[in-house]
Write an enzyme that holds these catalytic residues in place. Structure first.
Site, PDB file in Angstrom:
ATOM      1  N   LYS A  73       0.817  -1.223   0.000  1.00 21.73           N
ATOM      2  CA  LYS A  73       0.000   0.000   0.000  1.00 21.73           C
ATOM      3  C   LYS A  73       0.843   1.263   0.000  1.00 21.73           C
ATOM      4  O   LYS A  73       0.442   2.275  -0.580  1.00 21.73           O
ATOM      5  CB  LYS A  73      -0.953   0.014   1.205  1.00 21.73           C
ATOM      6  CG  LYS A  73      -2.151  -0.902   1.033  1.00 21.73           C
ATOM      7  CD  LYS A  73      -3.317  -0.395   1.868  1.00 21.73           C
ATOM      8  CE  LYS A  73      -4.536  -1.270   1.729  1.00 21.73           C
ATOM      9  NZ  LYS A  73      -5.629  -0.848   2.619  1.00 21.73           N
ATOM     10  N   LYS A 118      -5.679 -10.682  -6.535  1.00 25.22           N
ATOM     11  CA  LYS A 118      -6.895 -10.921  -5.751  1.00 25.22           C
ATOM     12  C   LYS A 118      -7.955  -9.881  -6.086  1.00 25.22           C
ATOM     13  O   LYS A 118      -7.630  -8.758  -6.501  1.00 25.22           O
ATOM     14  CB  LYS A 118      -6.575 -10.996  -4.259  1.00 25.22           C
ATOM     15  CG  LYS A 118      -6.354  -9.697  -3.608  1.00 25.22           C
ATOM     16  CD  LYS A 118      -6.134  -9.802  -2.110  1.00 25.22           C
ATOM     17  CE  LYS A 118      -5.894  -8.357  -1.671  1.00 25.22           C
ATOM     18  NZ  LYS A 118      -5.476  -8.122  -0.354  1.00 25.22           N
ATOM     19  N   LYS A 151     -11.109  -3.954  -3.688  1.00 25.02           N
ATOM     20  CA  LYS A 151     -11.923  -2.738  -3.745  1.00 25.02           C
ATOM     21  C   LYS A 151     -11.305  -1.694  -4.646  1.00 25.02           C
ATOM     22  O   LYS A 151     -11.994  -0.844  -5.186  1.00 25.02           O
ATOM     23  CB  LYS A 151     -11.994  -2.102  -2.333  1.00 25.02           C
ATOM     24  CG  LYS A 151     -12.881  -2.833  -1.373  1.00 25.02           C
ATOM     25  CD  LYS A 151     -12.773  -2.244   0.041  1.00 25.02           C
ATOM     26  CE  LYS A 151     -13.530  -3.127   1.021  1.00 25.02           C
ATOM     27  NZ  LYS A 151     -13.082  -3.061   2.387  1.00 25.02           N
TER      28      LYS A 151
END
Ligand code: TYM
Length: 334
Positions: A112, A195, A198
């Site tokens: 991230k 994966k 969102k």
């Protein structure tokens, strides 16, 4: 009774991976065996920028999603994290127990923060410490999550162990991750090596819990696959990540194992299997999305459920925080 805790970030786009890997399993764990505590982790969401209007909307929408999926707010404790200040208070103590090096090793932090770690928020770095506090402020022992949270739960154990050792107490329990079922890692519909997430820029990569029947069917029809027929044995899915993903999704939606699904559909082409999957997905998911939409029209009801949940959560969290402060040597009430 042992306590279950888990959380989901209200950062928009609640998707099929969240549902099969987490939410559906939260529903399954409701019952006499456990006390279930489920949280919309808004303090975690703001570790990356959230527009305030979007955060408020996503929090209510997530609450609607929990209820629509089958969480009973009378039975389970359902609330948002910011309304129970003990989470942040315990997280501070854990920030002083955990080590920088532990945080630096977290793959989610590395992913991230990206290349420019200096520009990531301090909150993003300390994220796992708050997550440990979420769990341990309830002395929760069972934490149902998807596969991507495994490393964070190991860190939660490390924090509990170090706290207990540092202060010579047996206070925080050692948490069990509950990572079970066929859908612990639902993959993108466009790329079987990524994966479902969102934040993927392609909406076609995921099925959102707010998608209507047409959108669900279209995304499955367009999902990436390979040209071969489905195998009848599980070994035949090796090196076929897209095929494996669709079989796993089918199995999880239908409460079956992948083996059982293959016993039925082995030999079929995707041209036949995809419509079956689309029909099943619409059957299972569209009642959830329509109930979410209905609940979103009842904003006052949602806010009341969250307020009541926070009140109940605090009755557990508050004495555990006081006891923690006492162990640490903080003088005051209590
Ligand atoms: P979050 O909000 O990213 O995801 C919520 C839950 O959904 C699971 N999940 C998936 N499962 C299967 N396949 C996928 N593609 C997929 N994507 C997401 C996640 O594993 C998770 O269980 N850090 C957590 C939230 C959190 C938490 C906690 C969880 C905060 N405090 C305490 C448990 C206990 C997170 O970001 O989840």
């Amino acid at each position: 009774t042992p306590r279950v805790f888990s959380g989901i970030q209200p950062s928009g786009n609640l998707h099929l991976g969240n549902y099969l890997g987490a939410l559906k399993r939260f529903v399954d764990m409701q019952g006499p065996e456990f006390q279930t505590v489920y949280c919309m982790v808004d303090l975690h969401a703001i570790t990356t920028w959230q527009d305030p209007k979007d955060l408020a909307h996503s929090t209510r929408e997530l609450c609607a999603g929990f209820i629509a999926a089958g969480i009973d707010p009378e039975h389970s404790i359902l609330f948002n994290q910011s309304q129970v200040p003990e989470h942040a208070q315990l997280a501070w103590v854990f920030n002083c127990v955990a080590r920088m090096g532990w945080m630096q090793r977290m793959t989610q932090w590395k992913d991230k923060a990206g290349k420019n770690q200096q520009n990531a928020s301090l909150g993003l770095f300390a994220y796992p410490s708050l997550m440990a506090a979420d769990i341990l402020i309830y002395h929760a022992t069972h934490v149902p999550v998807g596969d991507d949270q495994k490393q964070h739960l190991e860190l939660t154990r490390d924090i509990a162990i170090k706290f207990n050792n540092d202060f010579g107490v047996d206070f925080f329990p050692i948490t069990e991750p509950v990572i079970e079922g066929t859908a612990t890692r639902v993959m993108s519909l466009r790329d079987g090596s990524k994966k479902m997430s969102k934040s993927d820029t392609s909406d076609m990569s995921r099925i959102n819990m707010t998608d209507d029947a047409d959108a669900i069917a279209k995304k499955i029809r367009k999902a990436k696959t390979d040209p071969d027929a489905l195998p009848s044995e599980i070994d035949g899915l090796e090196d076929r990540p897209e095929a494996r993903n669709l079989v796993n999704i089918y199995a999880a939606l239908n409460d079956q194992t992948a083996e059982q699904v293959l016993a039925d559909v082995g030999g079929k082409q995707f041209g036949d299997f995809k419509p079956m999957l689309a029909e099943l997905a619409v059957e299972k998911l569209s009642p959830i999305s329509s109930e979410m939409a209905r609940l979103m029209g009842e904003e006052a009801e949602i806010d009341q459920i969250l307020a009541r949940g926070a009140e109940r959560a605090r009755t557990i969290a508050s004495p555990i925080l006081q006891k923690t402060y006492e162990i640490v040597g903080m003088v005051g009430a209590g």
